[in-house]
Scaffold this active site. Structure first.
Site, PDB file in Angstrom:
ATOM      1  CG  LEU A 168     -48.942  52.640 -18.176  1.00 33.93           C
ATOM      2  CD1 LEU A 168     -48.294  52.542 -19.553  1.00 33.93           C
ATOM      3  CD2 LEU A 168     -50.163  53.563 -18.220  1.00 33.93           C
ATOM      4  N   GLY A 208     -39.859  55.919 -15.185  1.00 30.47           N
ATOM      5  CA  GLY A 208     -39.136  54.678 -15.453  1.00 30.47           C
ATOM      6  C   GLY A 208     -40.116  53.537 -15.654  1.00 30.47           C
ATOM      7  N   GLY A 209     -39.756  52.545 -16.488  1.00 25.63           N
ATOM      8  CA  GLY A 209     -40.659  51.424 -16.732  1.00 25.63           C
ATOM      9  C   GLY A 209     -41.977  51.913 -17.283  1.00 25.63           C
ATOM     10  CG  ASP A 210     -45.500  49.987 -15.857  1.00 33.40           C
ATOM     11  OD1 ASP A 210     -44.656  50.173 -14.954  1.00 33.40           O
ATOM     12  OD2 ASP A 210     -46.475  49.214 -15.724  1.00 33.40           O
ATOM     13  CD  GLU A 211     -43.160  53.051 -11.136  1.00 32.20           C
ATOM     14  OE1 GLU A 211     -43.421  52.129 -10.345  1.00 32.20           O
ATOM     15  OE2 GLU A 211     -42.217  53.852 -10.965  1.00 32.20           O
TER      16      GLU A 211
END
Length: 299
Positions: A168, A208-211
């Site tokens: 993102l 994970g995170g924005d992935e």
């Protein structure tokens, strides 16, 4: 005095005392019937003698018969007393058996309830272990497992499959400007939109995170892959409404295709990741890895 024992069905699983009582009662019944038959026979003899003109009967014989009948009747009375006692014991045993059976049923019901709770707990634990707690999507562990299974199927049936790596753009600014609560809401909404566009046979996971990772099973050619990628970009780019706040998020997508871009799950994910960085630099929101163009044709 002799008599035939009357056969009566007695359940094999009846308490021992109850079996004894039932058997004894049959014996008493036979004795009583024999006694009644003898009395009837004696009475008939008396009637016959009276009919023949006899006016006086032998007192000795009458007394002997009376004593014999009285003895038999006493035996029946004693046996009936024994039967009554044995029946009481049998009923007590039966009551204890019924109580034990009821307790067993209760214990079984409790065990079944405990097993149901344990199975549900195990199911929930498995779901937590294999899903991302923030979005509810499969996590990387479950994705890797499904990807390995998909590769095995693709090799066996001659299929292709594709891995899309999504990132993102400018998501960090959402957290920095609007806070992590807004960022979490954005991730959940993106996960929801990805799930809605995902076919039953495909898998979307949060890496994970924005992935995010998106597995396409047998996508039927690069044109169809690009069409799906374009649709994903369009869906995610729609405004996200959070209370009085409206946010716009766009993804960058890298795509690796089996078997041309990799023969293992790790290769496909790494090459899709590399293609995603090419998409960030290009005009399009998605990019195919294309192993030959990248100079890394898998062995």
């Amino acid at each position: 005095m002799s008599f035939d024992r009357i056969n009566t069905f007695i359940p094999a699983d009846a308490p021992f005392a109850l079996q004894v009582a039932l058997e004894t009662s049959q014996i008493v019944k036979a004795k009583a019937e024999a006694c009644a038959d003898e009395l009837a026979l004696a009475n008939n003899r008396v009637k016959q003698k009276i009919a023949a003109g006899t006016t006086m009967l032998s007192a000795h014989k009458a007394l002997a018969r009376s004593q014999a009948v009285e003895t038999t009747v006493q035996e029946c009375a004693d046996d009936l007393t024994s039967v009554t006692k044995t029946l009481v014991e049998g009923i007590d045993d039966l009551e204890q058996t019924e109580i034990a059976l009821m307790q067993s049923h209760q214990a079984l019901a409790q065990s079944e309830a405990a097993l149901t709770v344990a199975l549900e707990g195990e199911k929930q634990a498995t779901l937590r272990a294999l899903h991302d707690p923030a979005t509810g999507l499969p996590n990387r562990v479950l994705f890797d497992d499904r990807l390995a299974h998909a590769i095995a199927l693709a090799e066996r049936h001659g299929w292709t499959l594709a891995v899309m790596f999504l990132d993102l753009d400018r998501f960090k600014s959402v957290n920095d400007v609007h806070g992590h609560t807004a960022g979490d809401s954005v991730l959940k909404e993106v996960a929801r939109r990805l799930s809605l566009s995902c076919r039953d046979e495909d898998t979307v996971c949060r890496n994970g995170g924005d992935e995010f990772l998106y597995l396409l099973m047998n996508p039927q050619g690069s044109e169809n892959i690009e069409r799906i990628a374009g649709s994903v970009v369009k869906n995610i780019a729609q405004p996200i409404q959070l209370a009085d706040l409206q946010l716009f998020i766009e993804p960058s997508i890298g795509i690796a295709v089996y078997p041309g871009d990799g023969l293992s799950g790790e290769q496909l994910i790494n090459n899709a990741d590399a293609a995603m960085y090419r998409a960030k630099k290009g005009m399009s929101r998605y990019a195919l890895f294309c192993a030959r163009e990248a100079g890394t044709v898998p062995a």
